[in-house]
Design an enzyme around this catalytic site. Structure first.
Site, PDB file in Angstrom:
ATOM      1  N   ASP A 121       0.776  -1.133   0.037  1.00  0.00           N
ATOM      2  CA  ASP A 121      -0.058  -0.313   0.103  1.00  0.00           C
ATOM      3  C   ASP A 121       0.715   1.210   0.133  1.00  0.00           C
ATOM      4  O   ASP A 121       2.010   1.204   0.488  1.00  0.00           O
ATOM      5  CB  ASP A 121      -0.913  -0.029   1.457  1.00  0.00           C
ATOM      6  CG  ASP A 121      -1.946  -0.941   1.133  1.00  0.00           C
ATOM      7  OD1 ASP A 121      -2.232  -1.701  -0.022  1.00  0.00           O
ATOM      8  OD2 ASP A 121      -3.073  -0.700   2.006  1.00  0.00           O
ATOM      9  N   HIS A 133       3.824  -2.243   3.187  1.00  0.00           N
ATOM     10  CA  HIS A 133       3.786  -0.959   2.468  1.00  0.00           C
ATOM     11  C   HIS A 133       5.246  -0.754   2.233  1.00  0.00           C
ATOM     12  O   HIS A 133       6.420  -1.204   2.621  1.00  0.00           O
ATOM     13  CB  HIS A 133       3.630   0.259   3.583  1.00  0.00           C
ATOM     14  CG  HIS A 133       2.312   0.185   4.347  1.00  0.00           C
ATOM     15  ND1 HIS A 133       1.985  -0.879   5.483  1.00  0.00           N
ATOM     16  CD2 HIS A 133       1.119   0.723   4.273  1.00  0.00           C
ATOM     17  CE1 HIS A 133       0.534  -0.586   5.777  1.00  0.00           C
ATOM     18  NE2 HIS A 133       0.088   0.405   5.206  1.00  0.00           N
TER      19      HIS A 133
END
Length: 718
Positions: free
Chosen positions: A99, A252
């Site tokens: 993400d 991430h």
């Protein structure tokens, strides 16, 4: 009833509002484009429309029960009566999802590691990062990874409107089309978690994006790697809770230091491969067609245009910030320079023992060029009649079509001569008057100006110094009781007269005001008189005298009261002519920078100072207001307004100081804040338009201002 006492009704005029001309549109369009580029840059840096609020809810009454116990991939794309379904990742399969990227530091490291292991993953990217790092998006697509949308600015969509959701998705798709020529039908909401965390706040968002054709991806395992809990902890939380069961892991690749994430990724892959797991993107795991599809036509070119403009904006910002810093240094440097030199000028000229030399008592010639000045010429002549210095008055009627000449003849003052000439412009009228002058010192004033009894005497005293060739007087706004008049009054006191003190100390006075100035006739004849080469003949002749070696000084007590423009349209016309004429004069005298002696000093000191403070700084100053507007609308309104208030306070203190020096009552300064918002912007636009006209080689005709004659002799007694 005499002609100069005619009732005011004879000069009433229509007050229809004219449509803004095209030349007005050009500078406004330039400022709007700069603001738009700032907004584009702010979008790309997630500064514009940023919202870090998160929703808190525990109620799940509206969420279908099958989704709370299903897999992490929710399909709400069915028809109105169809129930949404969810899909689980197949057993022995792991979907690695990343993400918040792409990030120029960490995304390449993740991609290198995945490429070395021949693994495909799914990257949920934000539109802002996509616009800033297009090469990484292209690499993600080229390496065979899947792309999903993670909104443009990463807000919690549960707290946003439907229109905001539409914008977030649409802008991200636009960015993807622009950088990689693709769209994606895969979506992950910011701040999302596992499917069983769906509640009454987040479920409407999932339904809405499903209605728009998106597949929503949640997670099975949240590594919390953004907290940097340690490599081992990240690896531990990424492992399946039940042996052999498939899962979607959240990591991430942006948003901070991802060293632990990159280190943990290799260990996660090693452990899961050892346990017999395979890695796949979401589409590969479900055995479906890819959610990343190419786009063509309008969508592709609209995206390319958006990315091009965004890239220009991102790379332009450092230059704008640099220019803003230059503006700040110049503005405050000018403030400091004016303050120091104005104080020095006052101390020097107000000393009890200060003298230019023996008093000048000989008669002087006062030239009054006039074109259609029937409303004002009587007041002008009556004020000269009260002069306490012997004068000869020459009125040069430049082809007036009204009663100007008749009024002069009717007044019949013994020391007044009237010269009529065909209309040839103000320089021609002044040259005609210079040729007819009887005395060695020539005072020039406008036909709409009134002098105090002592004005001429104070104006000519500096000529006792044989090095002085010209003297600038102190022009005052007579019609200052209106808002526009008050703004110009502040400008005259703070800008023009304070500037003249500074220029006097530096011996680079660039302009003798047409309303009140005096010259040695011999010096004027030596430089060829008043030139018609520019629209600012007063600036042109002053620069010519400086190049010829004469001193040009400022006489603060030589006050003249002039009628300033009474409407925005007239003010625009006057300042446009002034600005454009000043640029013409500077260009005409540009060769002074290569000359020696006094001319060279003016060229290497005077011209740069005038250019810096008269053109460059005002042209760049709108950046302050653009960043102010940008800060108020998109960043931090309180801090931005506080900074602006600080600058305004400094300007207010300097203005108060200037009013004290000029012995003016400061109550007009209450309009200063409004002046900074309205009047100063108008001056910016005037200078921008003048610059555009100059750079494009445009021509500007002389524009006669409408006068009312309201500045009369009684005002000079105030």
């Amino acid at each position: 009833m005499s002609r100069h006492q005619r009732p005011r009704q004879s000069i009433r005029r229509s007050r229809r509002l004219a449509a803004p001309p095209l030349r007005f549109f050009l500078p406004v369009a330039l400022l709007v484009c700069l603001l738009a580029m700032l907004v584009l840059r702010g979008m790309a840096t997630n500064e514009v429309f940023h919202d870090d609020r998160t929703a808190v809810s525990v109620d799940k009454f509206s969420v279908p029960p099958n989704l709370l116990t299903g897999g992490p991939i929710v399909d709400a794309r069915g028809k109105l009566n169809d129930k949404p379904v969810s899909y689980a990742v197949p057993d022995k399969t792991v979907v690695l999802s990343f993400d918040d990227g792409p990030d120029p530091v960490w995304t390449p490291k993740v991609l290198d590691l995945l490429a070395a292991r021949h693994i495909h993953a799914t990257f949920f990217v934000t539109g802002s990062m996509t616009a800033r790092h297009p090469d990484l998006i292209r690499r993600i697509v080229a390496d065979g990874h899947e792309i999903g949308l993670h909104t443009f600015t990463h807000p919690d969509l549960a707290l946003q409107s439907t229109s905001r959701l539409t914008w977030e998705l649409g802008q991200t798709q636009l960015a993807l089309a622009g950088v990689a020529g693709v769209h994606s039908s895969l979506f992950r909401p910011p701040y999302s978690s596992t499917a069983d965390a769906l509640d009454d706040w987040t479920w409407p968002v999932v339904k809405e994006v499903g209605r728009r054709g998106y597949l929503t991806a949640f997670i099975d395992a949240d590594t919390d790697d953004w907290k940097r809990p340690g490599v081992e902890e990240i690896v531990r939380t990424a492992m399946p809770k039940q042996p052999g069961r498939g899962e979607m892991v959240l990591l991430h690749d942006a948003g901070g230091d991802r060293t632990q994430t990159v280190q943990a990724l290799g260990e996660i892959i090693d452990r899961l491969e050892k346990d017999g797991y395979r890695f796949a993107s979401i589409s590969e795991a479900l055995g479906a067609t890819s959610t990343t599809v190419p786009v063509h036509g309008y969508q592709l070119w609209a995206g390319k245009t958006f990315i091009l403009l965004t890239q220009i904006s991102v790379h332009l910002l450092p230059w704008l910030i640099g220019l803003l810093s230059v503006v700040g240094v110049l503005v405050f440097g000018r403030f400091a320079l004016m303050l120091v030199l104005a104080i020095r000028h006052v101390r020097r000229t107000r000393r009890p023992d200060f003298s230019w030399g023996p008093p000048i008592t000989e008669p002087v010639t006062v030239l009054v060029p006039a074109y259609n000045e029937q409303e004002c010429i009587a007041n002008t002549l009556h004020s000269l009649a009260a002069s306490d210095h012997p004068i000869e008055i020459i009125v040069i009627d430049d082809g007036s079509t009204d009663d100007t000449s008749a009024i002069v003849e009717e007044i019949a003052m013994p020391n007044v001569r009237l010269i009529r000439q065909p209309n040839g412009g103000k320089p021609a009228a002044l040259n005609n008057g210079i040729a007819a002058a009887s005395y060695d010192i020539v005072v020039m004033m406008d036909g709409d100006t009134v002098f105090e009894p002592s004005t001429v005497r104070e104006l000519v005293q500096p000529f006792a110094d044989p090095s002085v060739g010209a003297v600038a007087g102190n022009a005052k706004v007579g019609n200052r009781d209106t808002l526009i008049g008050a703004w110009q009054h502040i400008e005259y006191v703070m800008g023009f007269n304070l500037d003249r003190r500074m220029y006097d100390e530096l011996n680079i006075m660039p302009t003798i005001p047409g309303a009140v100035g005096a010259f040695r006739r011999a010096a004027l004849l030596r430089i060829g008189g008043m030139s018609e080469d520019t629209l600012a003949e007063d600036t042109d002749v002053t620069m010519a005298m400086l190049r010829d070696g004469w001193r040009v000084v400022y006489a603060e007590r030589a006050r003249a009261w002039t009628e300033a423009p009474a409407s925005m349209q007239q003010l625009w016309s006057q300042r446009y002519r002034w600005s454009y004429g000043t640029m013409q004069a500077m260009w005409k005298h540009r060769h002074a920078v290569r000359e020696s002696g006094p001319a060279g000093r003016f060229g290497r000191v005077g011209l740069p100072v005038v250019t810096l403070f008269g053109v460059v700084t005002p042209l760049l100053a709108p950046l302050i207001d653009l960043f102010l507007l940008y800060g108020v609308l998109f960043v931090d309104a309180q801090r931005t307004l506080s900074a602006w208030a600080g600058v305004l306070l400094v300007q207010g203190l300097l203005a108060f100081f200037a009013f004290r020096l000029d012995r003016e009552k400061p109550w007009h300064l209450v309009t200063l804040p409004i002046q900074q918002v309205v009047y100063r912007q108008l001056m910016y636009l005037v200078l921008l338009q003048s610059s555009i006209t100059a750079f494009t080689g445009g021509r500007l005709r002389w524009q006669k201002l409408r006068r009312t004659g309201e500045v009369a002799a009684p005002i000079v007694e105030a």
